[in-house]
Write a protein that holds these residues in place. Structure first.
Motif, PDB file in Angstrom:
ATOM      1  N   MET A 103       0.857  -1.180   0.000  1.00 34.31           N
ATOM      2  CA  MET A 103       0.000   0.000   0.000  1.00 34.31           C
ATOM      3  C   MET A 103       0.895   1.232   0.000  1.00 34.31           C
ATOM      4  SD  MET A 103      -1.203   2.591   2.287  1.00 34.31           S
ATOM      5  CE  MET A 103      -1.130   1.946   3.934  1.00 34.31           C
ATOM      6  N   LEU A 104       0.614   2.164  -0.895  1.00 34.61           N
ATOM      7  CA  LEU A 104       1.310   3.448  -0.892  1.00 34.61           C
ATOM      8  C   LEU A 104       0.428   4.470  -0.203  1.00 34.61           C
ATOM      9  CD1 LEU A 104       2.875   3.854  -4.458  1.00 34.61           C
ATOM     10  CD2 LEU A 104       4.001   3.277  -2.312  1.00 34.61           C
ATOM     11  N   ARG A 105       1.021   5.224   0.692  1.00 35.23           N
ATOM     12  CA  ARG A 105       0.295   6.292   1.374  1.00 35.23           C
ATOM     13  C   ARG A 105       0.744   7.622   0.791  1.00 35.23           C
ATOM     14  NH1 ARG A 105       0.441   5.405   7.210  1.00 35.23           N
ATOM     15  NH2 ARG A 105      -1.313   4.082   6.717  1.00 35.23           N
ATOM     16  N   VAL A 106      -0.239   8.418   0.394  1.00 35.06           N
ATOM     17  CA  VAL A 106       0.014   9.738  -0.176  1.00 35.06           C
ATOM     18  C   VAL A 106      -0.528  10.759   0.812  1.00 35.06           C
ATOM     19  CG1 VAL A 106      -0.444  11.266  -2.128  1.00 35.06           C
ATOM     20  CG2 VAL A 106      -0.277   8.795  -2.503  1.00 35.06           C
ATOM     21  N   LYS A 107       0.337  11.619   1.296  1.00 35.99           N
ATOM     22  CA  LYS A 107      -0.090  12.666   2.232  1.00 35.99           C
ATOM     23  C   LYS A 107      -0.800  13.783   1.476  1.00 35.99           C
ATOM     24  CE  LYS A 107       1.971  10.914   5.862  1.00 35.99           C
ATOM     25  NZ  LYS A 107       1.297  10.489   7.045  1.00 35.99           N
ATOM     26  N   ALA A 108      -1.855  14.291   2.087  1.00 33.02           N
ATOM     27  CA  ALA A 108      -2.604  15.421   1.530  1.00 33.02           C
ATOM     28  C   ALA A 108      -2.700  16.476   2.629  1.00 33.02           C
ATOM     29  CB  ALA A 108      -3.987  14.980   1.072  1.00 33.02           C
ATOM     30  N   PRO A 109      -1.664  17.315   2.781  1.00 32.88           N
ATOM     31  CA  PRO A 109      -1.663  18.307   3.861  1.00 32.88           C
ATOM     32  C   PRO A 109      -2.927  19.165   3.854  1.00 32.88           C
ATOM     33  CG  PRO A 109       0.471  18.261   2.768  1.00 32.88           C
ATOM     34  CD  PRO A 109      -0.472  17.414   1.944  1.00 32.88           C
ATOM     35  N   GLY A 110      -3.605  19.170   4.977  1.00 34.27           N
ATOM     36  CA  GLY A 110      -4.840  19.939   5.093  1.00 34.27           C
ATOM     37  C   GLY A 110      -5.990  19.319   4.313  1.00 34.27           C
ATOM     38  N   GLY A 111      -5.771  18.113   3.782  1.00 31.90           N
ATOM     39  CA  GLY A 111      -6.807  17.447   3.004  1.00 31.90           C
ATOM     40  C   GLY A 111      -7.031  18.059   1.641  1.00 31.90           C
ATOM     41  N   LYS A 112      -6.107  18.900   1.177  1.00 32.99           N
ATOM     42  CA  LYS A 112      -6.285  19.605  -0.093  1.00 32.99           C
ATOM     43  C   LYS A 112      -5.567  18.881  -1.228  1.00 32.99           C
ATOM     44  CE  LYS A 112      -6.730  24.015   2.229  1.00 32.99           C
ATOM     45  NZ  LYS A 112      -6.205  25.349   2.418  1.00 32.99           N
ATOM     46  N   LEU A 113      -6.305  18.613  -2.295  1.00 32.61           N
ATOM     47  CA  LEU A 113      -5.748  18.016  -3.497  1.00 32.61           C
ATOM     48  C   LEU A 113      -6.296  18.760  -4.702  1.00 32.61           C
ATOM     49  CD1 LEU A 113      -6.297  14.267  -2.566  1.00 32.61           C
ATOM     50  CD2 LEU A 113      -4.097  15.430  -2.747  1.00 32.61           C
ATOM     51  N   ASP A 114      -5.415  19.209  -5.590  1.00 34.69           N
ATOM     52  CA  ASP A 114      -5.880  19.890  -6.796  1.00 34.69           C
ATOM     53  C   ASP A 114      -6.126  18.848  -7.892  1.00 34.69           C
ATOM     54  OD1 ASP A 114      -3.435  19.314  -8.110  1.00 34.69           O
ATOM     55  OD2 ASP A 114      -2.542  21.170  -7.377  1.00 34.69           O
ATOM     56  N   PRO A 115      -6.733  19.248  -8.999  1.00 34.58           N
ATOM     57  CA  PRO A 115      -7.055  18.280 -10.063  1.00 34.58           C
ATOM     58  C   PRO A 115      -5.848  17.500 -10.585  1.00 34.58           C
ATOM     59  CG  PRO A 115      -8.262  20.303 -10.421  1.00 34.58           C
ATOM     60  CD  PRO A 115      -7.301  20.577  -9.286  1.00 34.58           C
ATOM     61  N   ALA A 116      -4.695  18.132 -10.710  1.00 31.94           N
ATOM     62  CA  ALA A 116      -3.506  17.426 -11.206  1.00 31.94           C
ATOM     63  C   ALA A 116      -3.095  16.325 -10.239  1.00 31.94           C
ATOM     64  CB  ALA A 116      -2.354  18.408 -11.416  1.00 31.94           C
ATOM     65  N   LYS A 117      -3.187  16.588  -8.955  1.00 32.22           N
ATOM     66  CA  LYS A 117      -2.838  15.567  -7.957  1.00 32.22           C
ATOM     67  C   LYS A 117      -3.836  14.419  -7.988  1.00 32.22           C
ATOM     68  CE  LYS A 117      -0.548  18.977  -5.132  1.00 32.22           C
ATOM     69  NZ  LYS A 117      -0.665  19.881  -4.013  1.00 32.22           N
ATOM     70  N   LEU A 118      -5.115  14.742  -8.132  1.00 29.64           N
ATOM     71  CA  LEU A 118      -6.125  13.689  -8.227  1.00 29.64           C
ATOM     72  C   LEU A 118      -5.921  12.857  -9.489  1.00 29.64           C
ATOM     73  CD1 LEU A 118      -9.224  15.706  -6.998  1.00 29.64           C
ATOM     74  CD2 LEU A 118      -8.087  13.823  -5.793  1.00 29.64           C
ATOM     75  N   ASP A 119      -5.543  13.505 -10.588  1.00 27.11           N
ATOM     76  CA  ASP A 119      -5.258  12.772 -11.826  1.00 27.11           C
ATOM     77  C   ASP A 119      -4.068  11.829 -11.636  1.00 27.11           C
ATOM     78  OD1 ASP A 119      -7.322  13.936 -13.275  1.00 27.11           O
ATOM     79  OD2 ASP A 119      -6.025  15.421 -14.252  1.00 27.11           O
ATOM     80  N   ALA A 120      -3.029  12.287 -10.932  1.00 31.93           N
ATOM     81  CA  ALA A 120      -1.857  11.442 -10.684  1.00 31.93           C
ATOM     82  C   ALA A 120      -2.240  10.231  -9.842  1.00 31.93           C
ATOM     83  CB  ALA A 120      -0.751  12.246 -10.002  1.00 31.93           C
ATOM     84  N   ILE A 121      -3.042  10.448  -8.808  1.00 29.21           N
ATOM     85  CA  ILE A 121      -3.500   9.331  -7.971  1.00 29.21           C
ATOM     86  C   ILE A 121      -4.312   8.351  -8.815  1.00 29.21           C
ATOM     87  CG2 ILE A 121      -5.029   8.708  -6.052  1.00 29.21           C
ATOM     88  CD1 ILE A 121      -4.085  11.416  -4.752  1.00 29.21           C
TER      89      ILE A 121
END
Length: 120
Positions: A64-82
Motif C-alpha cells: 500500500m502506498l500512502r500519499v499525504k494530503a496536507p490539510g486534506g487539499k488536493l488539486d485536479p492534477a494531484k487527483l489525476d496522478a493518484i
C-alpha cells in the motif's frame, strides 16, 4: 502527466525542496533489487520501504502506498496522478481516503512501487 504536474510543484511555506525526490526513489528501487537478491536483510529493507510511504499488506506480494494530503487539499492534477497510479498499478483498482487526510492506494506489487511513486 508531465513533470510539472507532479506533487512537488506546489510546496508548503517553509519547505526547502521537492516533496518527491527522484534520487531517493532511485535509491529505493536499488534497495528493492538488493532485497530481492538477498543482499539486504528483510528488517532493514522494511525500514527503507516504510520511510518511502510503502506499507506491506496481509496479502502476499502487494503493498500500500500512502500519499499525504496536507490539510486534506488536493488539486485536479494531484487527483489525476493518484487516479493514474490506481489505474496503472493497483490490483484493487481503488484508493481510500483516510480520516487523517491521506490517500491509500492498495495492492501494488513491490516492483511497481518506484514507478508509482514517480507518477505521484
Amino acid at each position: 502527466m508531465g513533470a510539472t504536474d507532479r506533487f512537488d510543484t506546489v510546496l508548503p511555506p517553509g519547505t526547502a525542496g521537492p516533496l518527491a525526490d527522484l534520487d531517493e526513489i532511485a535509491r529505493y528501487e536499488a534497495a528493492i533489487a538488493g532485497f530481492r537478491a538477498g543482499a539486504i536483510p528483510e528488517d532493514r529493507f522494511t525500514s527503507m520501504r516504510l520511510q518511502m510511504g510503502c506499507y506491506g499488506q496481509r496479502q502476499p506480494g502487494v503493498n500500500m502506498l500512502r500519499v499525504k494530503a496536507p490539510g486534506g487539499k488536493l488539486d485536479p492534477a494531484k487527483l489525476d496522478a493518484i487516479a493514474e497510479v490506481v489505474e496503472t498499478y493497483s490490483q484493487a483498482d481503488q484508493a481510500h481516503v483516510t480520516t487523517r487526510e491521506s490517500i491509500q492506494i492498495h495492492s501494488i506489487p513491490l516492483g511497481d512501487t518506484p514507478e508509482a511513486m514517480r507518477l505521484l
